[in-house]
Design an enzyme around this catalytic site. Sequence first.
Site, short mmCIF file in Angstrom:
data_model
loop_
_atom_site.label_atom_id
_atom_site.label_comp_id
_atom_site.label_asym_id
_atom_site.label_seq_id
_atom_site.Cartn_x
_atom_site.Cartn_y
_atom_site.Cartn_z
N ALA A 94 -3.10 1.50 12.80
CA ALA A 94 -4.51 1.43 12.41
C ALA A 94 -5.26 0.29 13.08
O ALA A 94 -6.48 0.32 13.14
CB ALA A 94 -4.62 1.29 10.89
N TRP A 133 7.10 -0.89 -7.72
CA TRP A 133 8.25 -1.46 -7.03
C TRP A 133 9.43 -1.57 -8.00
O TRP A 133 10.56 -1.24 -7.64
CB TRP A 133 7.89 -2.83 -6.45
N LYS A 186 7.12 -6.57 11.04
CA LYS A 186 6.41 -5.95 9.92
C LYS A 186 7.34 -5.19 8.99
O LYS A 186 7.13 -5.08 7.80
CB LYS A 186 5.32 -5.02 10.46
N THR A 204 3.98 1.56 -0.83
CA THR A 204 4.76 1.59 -2.08
C THR A 204 3.93 2.16 -3.22
O THR A 204 4.41 2.98 -4.01
CB THR A 204 5.25 0.16 -2.41
N ARG A 236 2.47 8.44 7.18
CA ARG A 236 2.77 8.34 8.61
C ARG A 236 4.26 8.08 8.81
O ARG A 236 4.93 7.55 7.92
CB ARG A 236 1.98 7.19 9.24
N LYS A 285 0.82 -1.22 0.00
CA LYS A 285 0.00 0.00 0.00
C LYS A 285 0.85 1.27 0.00
O LYS A 285 0.62 2.18 -0.79
CB LYS A 285 -0.94 -0.02 1.21
N PHE A 335 -3.42 -0.46 6.96
CA PHE A 335 -4.04 -1.75 6.75
C PHE A 335 -5.21 -1.67 5.77
O PHE A 335 -5.21 -0.86 4.85
CB PHE A 335 -4.44 -2.38 8.09
N PHE A 375 2.98 -8.50 -9.47
CA PHE A 375 4.13 -9.33 -9.09
C PHE A 375 4.57 -10.14 -10.31
O PHE A 375 3.75 -10.46 -11.18
CB PHE A 375 3.77 -10.27 -7.94
#
Length: 556
Positions: free
Chosen positions: A273, A409, A105, A73, A94, A71, A301, A381
């Site tokens: 979150a 990415w 994480k 990224t 954030r 998210k 999230f 991906f």
Amino acid sequence: MKTDVQIAQEAKMLPITEVAKKIGLEEDDLILYGKHKAKIKLDVYEKLKDKEDGKLILVTAINPTPAGEGKTTVNIGLSMGLNKIGKTAITALREPSLGPSFGIKGGAAGGGYSQVVPMEDINLHFTGDFHAITTAHNLIAALLDNHIHQGNELNIDPRRVVWKRVLDMNDRALRNIVVGLGGRSNGVPREDGFDITVASEIMAIFCLAKDLEDLKERVGNIIVAYKYDGSPVYARDLKAHGAVALLMKDAIHPNLVQTLENTPALIHGGPFANIAHGCNSIIATRLALKLAEYTVTEAGFGADLGAEKFFNIKSRFGNLKPNAAVIVATVRALKHHGGVKKDQLGVENLEALEKGFANLAKHIENVNKFGVPAVVAINRFPTDTEKELEFLINKCKEAGADAVLAEVWAKGGEGAVELAKKVVEICESKESNFKPLYDVNMSIREKLETIAKEVYGADGVEITKSCEKKIKQFEELGLDKMPICMAKTQYSLSDDPTLLARPEGFKITVRDMRVSNGAGFLVALTGEIMTMPGLPKVPAANNIDIKEDGEIVGLF
């Protein structure tokens, strides 16, 4: 293949003063933190307050899985993509917490060729905001215990102190502690505990305050304990709010950094979150709207947590009107929601993809319930097959949302050009009819039921007896007319992390309620959610190091 930190260390960063010029800021508008970091002075907003706001884009996602969604990224990539098609854009994010950075994480600076830099600084101490928040929070705790020790003029019941201490680290051993041991000179013994800094009410206030005076007033309204007669004790009763505001005087200025492609990035505040409200500061978001045509922000999230709180809490308090929402999903993650094991996610499986799509469909439905038009960003991906991508795009259309492939990415802003075009098209052709989902004047139970049924798809809520007593107490004290901040697992629409896709026939169990009176919301704790996480068996910290020449390794 290069790691994120290797890519970040090779970045050609501009001096932060040059990044500032891209959005009309001069050096006098900045508080410099070296060559590549700065804070933007609060008076900049006052100069620009009559300027028309730009467009506000929220980036959210499906429920996260071990497969990864990306998210943040995609958020960063979209801001760079918007700049590539001739729009001025800012990403508003954030700040990462040290807890997950050294836990499991990872950080929150994006990945691959879609990152904010200097990522090592951003993921570590940055400009010291979290340390200021931690210290401010613990100052109130120290003043509280000192007041009890020095004669307890306020008649505080030590058994009903609700203000814990905080630390920006995952440390399960601190969840429940006893303080004041060691004799009379060391204070009054009582049970206490630690939350992680990102769950602190000071963090929530920091992210919801309009300015330093508003922050000071909100801090004064924090309920820290209850007296023997049951009446609340506020931080202002301890005369804590002035000193807290002083500790926050530098932190409150938004942080300015840049992406790998030198797009301006405002990174400020960082509540989780799943245990807090999951959005960056209103100050940073409102400032970004004055400085750029497009502000791309995020909420943590899935849309059941971050987006719900962005709409019902942050947008309500900040008088924000989101123009569009981007829901990030991956083929791999949806197959996980469809029951595929992690080692089989690279194998084509349309049946599992269709089952898992139910999760994405619910998030599209949720965003639309707030009157905000949505677009799906499929974070591509290498293992995704053409059949799977075509299938997913068609399923999104059936659910009423366009879907666009994003390859940020690997390609940075170039990989988000089509997504950027789609976002601009939506903003220019569709009207946002945003409105929060509930009225704050509804009863606590009604608000809980509304979120559970409308957002999670639950049959309703079950409230424990001990929690019912707290709700009754809040109602008697007039503390019930506030939004609800749900503390819930991020992995499922339900409060059971094992129920994937779109579960049905369940209820949400609310086991505890807390009042964040200074922040202006009530916190409902569900399931097994913890406000102080623990470290995994093999923490990320085990693989993090710095070499003699200053090279950082293992930091993602």
